[in-house]
Scaffold this motif. Structure first.
Motif, PDB file in Angstrom:
ATOM      1  N   MET A 152       0.799  -1.218   0.000  1.00 59.89           N
ATOM      2  CA  MET A 152       0.000   0.000   0.000  1.00 59.89           C
ATOM      3  C   MET A 152       0.838   1.277   0.000  1.00 59.89           C
ATOM      4  O   MET A 152       0.408   2.313  -0.483  1.00 59.89           O
ATOM      5  CB  MET A 152      -0.935   0.020   1.215  1.00 59.89           C
ATOM      6  N   VAL A 153       2.019   1.197   0.548  1.00 59.26           N
ATOM      7  CA  VAL A 153       2.854   2.387   0.697  1.00 59.26           C
ATOM      8  C   VAL A 153       3.577   2.713  -0.604  1.00 59.26           C
ATOM      9  O   VAL A 153       4.172   1.845  -1.240  1.00 59.26           O
ATOM     10  CB  VAL A 153       3.877   2.184   1.828  1.00 59.26           C
ATOM     11  N   GLU A 154       3.508   3.970  -0.998  1.00 62.09           N
ATOM     12  CA  GLU A 154       4.352   4.496  -2.077  1.00 62.09           C
ATOM     13  C   GLU A 154       5.595   5.063  -1.420  1.00 62.09           C
ATOM     14  O   GLU A 154       5.521   6.044  -0.679  1.00 62.09           O
ATOM     15  CB  GLU A 154       3.609   5.578  -2.862  1.00 62.09           C
ATOM     16  N   GLY A 155       6.712   4.454  -1.687  1.00 65.85           N
ATOM     17  CA  GLY A 155       7.941   4.842  -1.007  1.00 65.85           C
ATOM     18  C   GLY A 155       8.658   3.607  -0.515  1.00 65.85           C
ATOM     19  O   GLY A 155       8.760   2.614  -1.234  1.00 65.85           O
ATOM     20  N   THR A 156       9.131   3.660   0.719  1.00 60.62           N
ATOM     21  CA  THR A 156       9.926   2.574   1.267  1.00 60.62           C
ATOM     22  C   THR A 156       9.572   2.356   2.731  1.00 60.62           C
ATOM     23  O   THR A 156       9.592   3.308   3.517  1.00 60.62           O
ATOM     24  CB  THR A 156      11.427   2.898   1.151  1.00 60.62           C
ATOM     25  N   VAL A 157       9.266   1.128   3.097  1.00 61.10           N
ATOM     26  CA  VAL A 157       8.942   0.813   4.487  1.00 61.10           C
ATOM     27  C   VAL A 157       9.573  -0.515   4.877  1.00 61.10           C
ATOM     28  O   VAL A 157       9.245  -1.558   4.313  1.00 61.10           O
ATOM     29  CB  VAL A 157       7.415   0.756   4.722  1.00 61.10           C
ATOM     30  N   SER A 158      10.515  -0.457   5.818  1.00 67.34           N
ATOM     31  CA  SER A 158      11.034  -1.659   6.471  1.00 67.34           C
ATOM     32  C   SER A 158      10.539  -1.641   7.909  1.00 67.34           C
ATOM     33  O   SER A 158      10.520  -0.590   8.555  1.00 67.34           O
ATOM     34  CB  SER A 158      12.560  -1.693   6.431  1.00 67.34           C
ATOM     35  N   LEU A 167       9.879 -11.830  17.414  1.00 68.17           N
ATOM     36  CA  LEU A 167      10.117 -10.626  16.607  1.00 68.17           C
ATOM     37  C   LEU A 167       9.693 -10.921  15.180  1.00 68.17           C
ATOM     38  O   LEU A 167       9.851 -12.035  14.686  1.00 68.17           O
ATOM     39  CB  LEU A 167      11.597 -10.231  16.612  1.00 68.17           C
ATOM     40  N   TYR A 168       9.153  -9.901  14.495  1.00 69.69           N
ATOM     41  CA  TYR A 168       8.888  -9.972  13.065  1.00 69.69           C
ATOM     42  C   TYR A 168       9.712  -8.875  12.377  1.00 69.69           C
ATOM     43  O   TYR A 168       9.738  -7.730  12.851  1.00 69.69           O
ATOM     44  CB  TYR A 168       7.413  -9.737  12.751  1.00 69.69           C
ATOM     45  N   ALA A 169      10.369  -9.210  11.288  1.00 69.11           N
ATOM     46  CA  ALA A 169      11.122  -8.227  10.505  1.00 69.11           C
ATOM     47  C   ALA A 169      10.685  -8.316   9.057  1.00 69.11           C
ATOM     48  O   ALA A 169      10.582  -9.415   8.497  1.00 69.11           O
ATOM     49  CB  ALA A 169      12.623  -8.472  10.621  1.00 69.11           C
ATOM     50  N   GLY A 170      10.407  -7.168   8.447  1.00 69.74           N
ATOM     51  CA  GLY A 170      10.002  -7.118   7.052  1.00 69.74           C
ATOM     52  C   GLY A 170      10.831  -6.113   6.281  1.00 69.74           C
ATOM     53  O   GLY A 170      10.834  -4.924   6.628  1.00 69.74           O
ATOM     54  N   ARG A 171      11.568  -6.589   5.281  1.00 76.95           N
ATOM     55  CA  ARG A 171      12.351  -5.681   4.432  1.00 76.95           C
ATOM     56  C   ARG A 171      11.436  -5.009   3.428  1.00 76.95           C
ATOM     57  O   ARG A 171      10.456  -5.604   2.965  1.00 76.95           O
ATOM     58  CB  ARG A 171      13.443  -6.475   3.710  1.00 76.95           C
ATOM     59  N   ASP A 172      11.729  -3.768   3.066  1.00 76.38           N
ATOM     60  CA  ASP A 172      10.885  -3.030   2.129  1.00 76.38           C
ATOM     61  C   ASP A 172      10.764  -3.777   0.802  1.00 76.38           C
ATOM     62  O   ASP A 172      11.638  -4.569   0.442  1.00 76.38           O
ATOM     63  CB  ASP A 172      11.431  -1.615   1.898  1.00 76.38           C
ATOM     64  N   LYS A 173       9.679  -3.521   0.081  1.00 75.41           N
ATOM     65  CA  LYS A 173       9.294  -4.374  -1.050  1.00 75.41           C
ATOM     66  C   LYS A 173      10.292  -4.402  -2.202  1.00 75.41           C
ATOM     67  O   LYS A 173      10.302  -5.341  -2.996  1.00 75.41           O
ATOM     68  CB  LYS A 173       7.915  -3.958  -1.565  1.00 75.41           C
ATOM     69  N   LEU A 174      11.132  -3.364  -2.332  1.00 80.97           N
ATOM     70  CA  LEU A 174      12.146  -3.371  -3.388  1.00 80.97           C
ATOM     71  C   LEU A 174      13.551  -3.535  -2.819  1.00 80.97           C
ATOM     72  O   LEU A 174      14.532  -3.403  -3.558  1.00 80.97           O
ATOM     73  CB  LEU A 174      12.051  -2.096  -4.232  1.00 80.97           C
ATOM     74  N   GLY A 175      13.633  -3.801  -1.536  1.00 81.28           N
ATOM     75  CA  GLY A 175      14.938  -4.065  -0.940  1.00 81.28           C
ATOM     76  C   GLY A 175      15.892  -2.891  -1.017  1.00 81.28           C
ATOM     77  O   GLY A 175      17.109  -3.083  -1.130  1.00 81.28           O
ATOM     78  N   ARG A 176      15.360  -1.674  -0.949  1.00 81.46           N
ATOM     79  CA  ARG A 176      16.243  -0.501  -1.000  1.00 81.46           C
ATOM     80  C   ARG A 176      17.124  -0.445   0.242  1.00 81.46           C
ATOM     81  O   ARG A 176      18.252   0.061   0.205  1.00 81.46           O
ATOM     82  CB  ARG A 176      15.416   0.777  -1.121  1.00 81.46           C
ATOM     83  N   LEU A 177      16.590  -0.938   1.357  1.00 84.29           N
ATOM     84  CA  LEU A 177      17.329  -0.983   2.611  1.00 84.29           C
ATOM     85  C   LEU A 177      17.628  -2.442   2.978  1.00 84.29           C
ATOM     86  O   LEU A 177      16.859  -3.336   2.631  1.00 84.29           O
ATOM     87  CB  LEU A 177      16.512  -0.334   3.732  1.00 84.29           C
TER      88      LEU A 177
END
Length: 473
Positions: A152-158, A167-177
């Protein structure tokens, strides 16, 4: 920017996360936070302003009071975090790193759908952690919610989330980080910078792929949402803001920077320019490894004609006011006159964004007797403000030195020739460099080519984000 670190173990991990989060301090300057969970104390959280004091000093007391076998911490340039959230998925702590460009649209949509509200911060903004948590609550499980938020996010969200159990960890959808997982005999650690957990005895276990969501327990980690195929990892991880000891996609930052400097030197030799130089130096600190590579390849001695005085101001960008940042940067420069007076100097900078501090550095060198000052940028001319990570937080392209110079040379018509202006072999490219040299009093100027930069990184070009330079998403 920003970064986070978290750990889960059969032992108390608050001290691990304290040190691990502190090792991310180069990624942000505004706020630091920690949260832990303990069966007796429940959730505990501390957030402090770190604009004028290091994370470590602000959280000295915290490590003596906070306890837990689960703990997360964050360094943030934007919102206070970790945020404690009570939701349909229970209570948890959340950290978010990235940029949400469609924040207002998402807020309006969520308020309309749920007839709800968000807590407003100063200025009316909504904490991005709360927004992401609300998106997560739209789905049946936390992992599904993280994937939904990424979509849903336009941009970057990790995202890093701590529940009472895992713990849950999610890398941003294009792996910028990046997100790395470390492991020891007692548990797991997750971090932006891999060296952060290595210093605490965790060994490298896994690097998340783009959009991947993993669950971490004291016994290990497992993938809950598989990685996506497309990746656009940020090239500035290697050229500028990544720490030298870290590896991203298997490629070490310091090694890449040395290789990048070598390619700059080879280009100068092939073009027959800047060969009669007394010393090569880096604009400290991140320009230094590029300069070492340049020196090793060219045979020109490496030296430090000025030293940064860092005991009281470890980072020139710590003050929030640009005028104060510029003054602090100037006050930190202590000359070594014997290495400046009458010398021909070549400096390698990690990048040239606005050019303000670089201009003052060159003036400082001339004031101390430099004969020539040649400048090399370790990356191409920055023509576009970052849309995904806010590497360059410029509100207008006119704040970017290269783009502003194009406008001064050709007006708005120059926008259609930005690729030519980036290329040093074209007439427009030569004019751009000459104009900047005249404006900032450089003896000569050259930028790393995009092809050489990608070669120095060593990844497939389609996997690297180069938007700041060529505007291509």
């Amino acid at each position: 920017m920003g970064g986070f670190c978290g750990a889960i173990s059969s032992r108390d991990v608050v001290l691990d996360v304290y040190f691990g989060t502190d090792y991310h301090s180069h990624l942000g300057t505004r706020r630091g936070g920690m949260a832990a969970w303990d069966p007796e104390k429940g959730f505990q959280r501390e957030i402090h302003n770190i604009e004028n004091a290091p994370f470590r000093t602000k959280f000295d007391n915290t490590v003596g009071e906070m306890t837990g076998k689960l703990c997360i911490g964050s360094i943030s340039d934007t919102d206070p975090q970790p945020l404690l959230v009570r939701s349909i998925h229970g209570t948890y702590a959340i950290c978010v790193v990235g940029v949400i460009k469609n924040e207002e649209q998402l807020i309006q949509r969520l308020m309309a759908d749920a007839d709800g509200h968000f807590e407003a911060m100063s200025g009316g903004r909504v904490n991005s952690n709360e927004l992401v948590a609300t998106l997560i609550s739209q789905q049946r499980t936390i992992p599904e919610g993280i994937r939904y938020a990424q979509e849903m996010v336009e941009g970057t969200v990790s995202v890093l989330i701590m529940t009472p159990h895992c713990l849950y960890a999610g890398r941003d959808k294009l792996g910028r980080l990046p997100i790395h997982v470390g492991q020891d005999e007692e548990g797991c650690c997750v971090a932006f910078e891999s060296f952060a957990y290595q210093k605490m005895g965790y060994r490298d276990a896994y690097e998340l792929g783009p959009g991947e969501v993993v669950k971490l327990t004291e016994t290990g980690w497992e993938t809950l949402m598989p990685p996506l195929e497309e990746m656009k990892v940020c090239a500035f991880l290697w050229t500028y803001y990544g720490y030298p000891n870290s590896n991203y996609e298997g490629i070490n930052v310091e090694v890449m920077r040395n290789r990048n400097g070598e390619l700059l030197a080879k280009t100068d030799r092939a073009n027959g320019v800047a060969q009669d130089i007394d010393y090569v130096s880096g604009v400290p600190d991140s320009g230094t490894p590029h300069a070492i590579g340049y020196s090793n390849e060219s045979g020109i001695p490496f030296a430090r004609p000025f030293i940064k005085y860092t005991p009281t101001w470890p980072r020139s960008f710590m003050p929030t006011n640009q005028k104060e940042r510029d003054r602090v940067a100037k006050m930190k420069q202590i000359p070594v006159h014997e290495l400046i007076d009458g010398k021909k100097l070549l400096f390698v900078d990690d990048s040239i964004v606005r050019g303000t501090q670089l201009r003052e550095t060159v003036e400082f060198l001339y004031a101390n007797g430099a004969k020539e000052v040649h400048i090399r940028s370790a990356c191409p001319p920055i023509m576009y403000g970052c849309k995904f990570l806010n590497f360059s937080t410029s509100r207008s392209p006119m704040e970017l030195l290269a783009r502003r110079t194009v406008y001064e040379l050709e007006g708005e018509a120059g926008d259609q020739y930005l690729e030519e202006y980036s290329d040093p072999n074209t007439e427009r490219g030569k004019k751009l460099r000459a104009a900047i040299c005249q404006k900032l009093h450089f003896t000569s100027l050259e930028y790393q080519s995009l092809d050489n930069l990608i070669e120095a990184i060593g990844l497939d070009p389609c996997k690297v984000c180069t938007y700041c330079w060529n505007g291509k998403e």
